[in-house]
Design an enzyme around this catalytic site. Structure first.
Site, short mmCIF file in Angstrom:
data_model
loop_
_atom_site.label_atom_id
_atom_site.label_comp_id
_atom_site.label_asym_id
_atom_site.label_seq_id
_atom_site.Cartn_x
_atom_site.Cartn_y
_atom_site.Cartn_z
N LEU A 33 0.81 -1.22 0.00
CA LEU A 33 0.00 0.00 0.00
C LEU A 33 0.85 1.27 0.00
O LEU A 33 1.94 1.31 0.57
CB LEU A 33 -0.93 -0.01 1.22
N GLY A 36 -1.73 6.40 -2.47
CA GLY A 36 -2.89 6.28 -3.38
C GLY A 36 -3.97 5.44 -2.72
O GLY A 36 -5.15 5.80 -2.70
N HIS A 37 -3.55 4.30 -2.13
CA HIS A 37 -4.51 3.47 -1.39
C HIS A 37 -5.00 4.24 -0.16
O HIS A 37 -6.17 4.15 0.22
CB HIS A 37 -3.87 2.16 -0.91
N GLY A 148 -9.22 3.28 -7.51
CA GLY A 148 -8.40 4.40 -7.98
C GLY A 148 -8.60 4.66 -9.47
O GLY A 148 -8.77 3.74 -10.26
N ARG A 188 3.90 -1.12 -7.89
CA ARG A 188 5.02 -1.58 -8.72
C ARG A 188 6.19 -0.59 -8.71
O ARG A 188 7.31 -0.96 -9.06
CB ARG A 188 4.56 -1.83 -10.16
#
Ligand code: PAF
Length: 285
Positions: A33, A36-37, A148, A188
């Protein structure tokens, strides 16, 4: 914060709150995570009485075994982030819990929507996403689920899924969180070196310039061609696609007036890491 790996136990826990009339929010993730999460969880905590986050690296959506094997995992850090954000429960199932009958091989066909962009380069990916998201929505039965905007085609797939399967959950899209360089946050990115991160951020800069040219009246085909040429000159970046699409159907667009929701979508390899991003040119309120 409660942790569940069993579907039955999670359902039992949620039933209590559902009977009380509490609203339940779900943030589905594959872990590793980042902020953004974090933003998705913030939105859920703000609008729902109870927030559940699922962490499951779903094997059926990986068409590349190396990508699955190398997918970053940092479960303790994930739990810390979620607890700090006020998440109430984490669902951490095993592959056996989610897919007890491996041979079942359930698939969902999203037609044209899964043939283009990501679908073209990752065959079977969206079927895997569709199946796992259906399962998660069925297990948690949330009032609202948060996704997202960085995965724009995934969002279109999920909106189609809930509509076509008459699932009552409301889908909320949360805008992309970027690093100061413009690089979209992604799990990633943990696999990118410092130098590769700089190269990766060029993709966003290229989209900004493309959007500017188009809004200034340059023909879409020409503007895309020029942007691709610039990106193809960059050492360390291998472009897979760069297109301007209707953000709901993912159909390529040349005439901006054809839709109220138009976005640039792109994917590229930087070193061994595949990154995707998008930028709205036009969006309905
Ligand atoms: O976006 C993701 O992290 C995954 O595709 C999702 C929606 C959690 C399904 O595995």
């Amino acid at each position: 914060m409660k942790i569940f790996s069993s579907i039955t136990q999670l359902r039992h826990y949620l039933d209590f709150y559902r009977r009380k009339g509490d609203t339940i929010g779900l943030v589905p993730t594959m872990g590793a995570l980042h902020e953004g999460h974090g933003r998705l969880v913030n939105e859920a905590v703000k609008s729902c009485n109870l927030t559940v986050c699922s962490i499951f690296v779903n094997p059926t959506q990986f068409n590349n075994p190396d990508d699955l094997a190398n997918y970053p995992k940092q479960i303790e850090a994930d739990k810390k982030l979620l607890a700090a954000k006020g998440c109430d429960a984490v669902f951490l199932p095993t592959v056996d819990e989610m897919y007890p009958d491996e041979k079942l091989g359930l698939a969902i066909n999203f037609g044209q929507l899964e043939q283009v962009l990501e679908g073209e380069f990752r065959p079977g990916h969206f079927s895997g996403v569709g199946v796992v998201v259906s399962k998660l929505l069925n297990i948690v039965q949330p009032d609202i689920a948060y996704f997202g905007q960085k995965d724009l085609q995934q969002l279109a797939i999920i909106n189609r899924l809930v509509k076509d399967l008459s699932i009552q959950t409301k889908i909320v899209a949360v805008s992309t969180v970027r690093e100061s360089s413009g690089l979209a946050m992604s799990s990633r990115n943990l696999r990118l070196s410092k130098e590769e991160k700089v190269i990766a951020s060029e993709l966003y800069q290229a989209m900004l310039e493309l959007k500017k040219s188009i809004l200034m009246g340059v023909a879409t085909a020409r503007a895309i061609f020029e942007t691709k040429e610039k990106l193809n000159e960059l050492e360390g970046l291998r472009l897979e696609y760069l297109e301007i699409v209707n953000a709901h159907t993912m159909d390529a667009i040349t005439d901006l007036s054809a839709s109220e929701n138009v976005s640039i979508c792109t994917a590229a390899y930087v070193g061994k890491v595949r990154i995707i991003d998008n930028l709205y040119i036009k969006q309905e309120d």
